[in-house]
Write an enzyme that holds these catalytic residues in place. Structure first.
Site, PDB file in Angstrom:
ATOM      1  N   HIS A 157       0.815  -1.214   0.000  1.00 38.93           N
ATOM      2  CA  HIS A 157       0.000   0.000   0.000  1.00 38.93           C
ATOM      3  C   HIS A 157       0.852   1.268   0.000  1.00 38.93           C
ATOM      4  O   HIS A 157       0.347   2.341  -0.333  1.00 38.93           O
ATOM      5  CB  HIS A 157      -0.941  -0.006   1.207  1.00 38.93           C
ATOM      6  N   ASP A 364       3.316   9.245  -0.846  1.00 40.88           N
ATOM      7  CA  ASP A 364       2.197   8.403  -0.433  1.00 40.88           C
ATOM      8  C   ASP A 364       1.924   7.376  -1.520  1.00 40.88           C
ATOM      9  O   ASP A 364       1.965   7.710  -2.715  1.00 40.88           O
ATOM     10  CB  ASP A 364       0.942   9.239  -0.191  1.00 40.88           C
TER      11      ASP A 364
END
Length: 492
Positions: A157, A364
């Site tokens: 992720h 991110d």
């Protein structure tokens, strides 16, 4: 296929409770519908050895939630140590913050091995395992060592950084070799996938051809699977949430003032300090915006036992106090700063109430807040998303206003642009982003990964091939396997 999803964090289907993280919030709706068993930490630790590590197994939608107590002797070294003081900073391109010991690495491997042994309870002829995130890079190898021949997939992720940065992680070679026990290794973006392939070639000597790498474990498929959200579900939730008491109180408190919103954990990867500095600069550049727009920054405390996080928490508090002290008035504050979490329902209502969504991480993997903000908007009067170029979501949400989070003045001017954007342009940008979100929603992500995992396993070595180095398998507990529906079909 009987699917077992594995992650460090899990989510419970309780609408009024804060979610434990982006991963958990994303997985919950599809795991509920798929009939999978979701295995993760209970949040508690256990001393000594116990015959059954599972603290609780309970229904979750069409499947089950299985919670286990991780070993107390290794939890600190695994979680606060190697996972979050070595892997997390490296994966977010902050090798300067790596602080880890050899014992931390040993604890990380011990917890991965512990989880593998626990998962044997669910291993049957039709089982497939889907491992989530950096906490369990070595879990696939541990399962193979226990004799598991079933499909095992992995999805990261977070970002995957360049070779020079990942090489700063102690034991990086051993860990990445262990990752090749997975049939399928999924990343958020093509850049992440390319960085991983570059490491394999330069440091391990493995060529990736057609997205496939061959190692002593056999063949592993590498691919990008950008994670999505439950777009229609979140949009409907946001429309209802405007009546929630917390959302109503927020709206009444604005007195016609416009609102920008940021929702993050307190983490150095999220760019919170630069975001606060950008709003400070915004009020300097355009004093007329004082009393006209404020920032609601929800900053949920995180990993408080790690020094870098404690230092950041203190820094952010000082910055907010300074900005509010210089720009605020007795009846108005430019930054509403809250160190607590909210339920997904309340957050969706907050997003719908804000004219600007500010998502400006330094790095991110995806950042689902960006996607949730877009989905939550009123179609007739949508807000504007200001998005960091270093979030994976920027590859998809190209109609957002893209910023460099290192450029404070540039962010300030872009926020001002968002506030001044006319309604027709806002609607055009929002519609384009919604089209993208619907095409790549969480159901699509889930189903496409499962299909790719099935294919990768079929294309890999024979289940009894000589490539696997297996130890004697521990038999699963009798009567413990939960029968599940085929996950790749259950979502349609």
């Amino acid at each position: 296929m009987n699917l077992v999803v594995v992650s460090n964090r899990v989510a419970r289907a309780k609408a009024n409770e804060p979610m434990t993280g982006g991963l958990a919030a994303a997985l919950l709706p599809v795991v509920e519908k798929s009939g999978a068993v979701w295995v993760g930490s209970s949040g508690h630790v256990r001393e000594g050895s116990h015959k059954d590590p599972f603290a609780e197994i309970q229904p979750l939608g069409a499947g089950a939630l299985a919670l286990l107590d991780l070993p107390a002797a290794h939890y600190g070294g695994y979680y606060e140590g190697f996972a979050n003081s070595a892997l997390w900073p490296a994966l977010h391109s902050r090798p300067d913050l790596i602080s880890v010991s050899h014992d931390d690495y040993q604890s990380y491997r011990e917890v991965n091995a512990f989880m593998a042994r626990a998962l044997l309870r669910f291993c049957e002829k039709e089982t497939a395992f889907w491992v989530q995130d950096y906490h369990f890079l070595a879990l696939g190898a541990e399962l193979r060592d226990l004799g598991v021949r079933r499909p095992i997939g992995f999805f990261l992720h977070t970002p995957w950084p360049s070779r020079s940065i990942i090489c700063s992680v102690p034991h990086h070679r051993e860990l990445i070799e262990a990752m090749l026990a997975y049939d399928l290794i999924g990343f958020q973006t093509k850049d992440d996938c390319a960085n991983f392939a570059s490491y394999l070639k330069s440091d391990l000597g493995y060529e990736v051809r057609g997205g496939v790498v061959t190692s002593p474990y056999g063949k592993s498929q590498l691919a990008a699977f950008p994670i999505g959200i439950d777009v229609e579900g979140f949009a409907a939730q946001a429309a209802r949430a405007v009546l929630h008491p917390d959302v109503s109180r927020l709206r009444k408190s604005l007195h016609g003032e416009r609102l920008a919103i940021g929702v993050d954990r307190v983490d150095y990867s999220k760019g919170l300090a630069n975001r606060i500095a950008a709003f400070d600069r915004l009020y300097e550049l355009q004093p007329s915006l004082k009393r006209s727009v404020s920032l609601l920054q929800i900053a949920t405390p995180s990993r408080g036992n790690i020094e870098a996080y404690c230092n950041l928490q203190d820094k952010l508090a000082r910055m907010v106090t300074d900005v509010n002290g210089r720009h605020g008035e007795v009846d108005w504050m430019p930054i509403r700063y809250l160190n607590k979490g909210f339920s997904q329902t309340v957050l969706s209502g907050f997003y719908r109430s804000a004219q600007v969504g500010v998502v400006t991480p330094m790095h991110d993997g995806m950042n689902l807040v960006a996607k949730e903000y877009v989905a939550a908007q009123n179609p007739a009067d949508p807000g504007v998303l200001v998005l960091s170029k270093f979030a994976g979501a920027a590859n998809e949400l190209t109609s957002a206003l893209i910023v460099n989070p290192h450029d404070i003045e540039g962010m300030a001017r872009t926020i001002a642009q968002a506030l001044a954007m006319p309604a027709p342009e806002r609607r055009l940008r929002w519609e384009a982003m919604m089209t993208t979100l619907r095409a790549g929603n969480i159901q699509h992500w889930f189903a496409s990964f499962i299909r790719a995992l099935e294919q990768a396993h079929r294309d890999g070595p024979e289940t009894d091939g000589e490539n696997w180095t297996a130890r004697k398998r521990v038999p699963p507990s009798s009567g413990s396997v939960i029968q599940l529906r085929t996950a790749s079909n259950a979502l349609h």
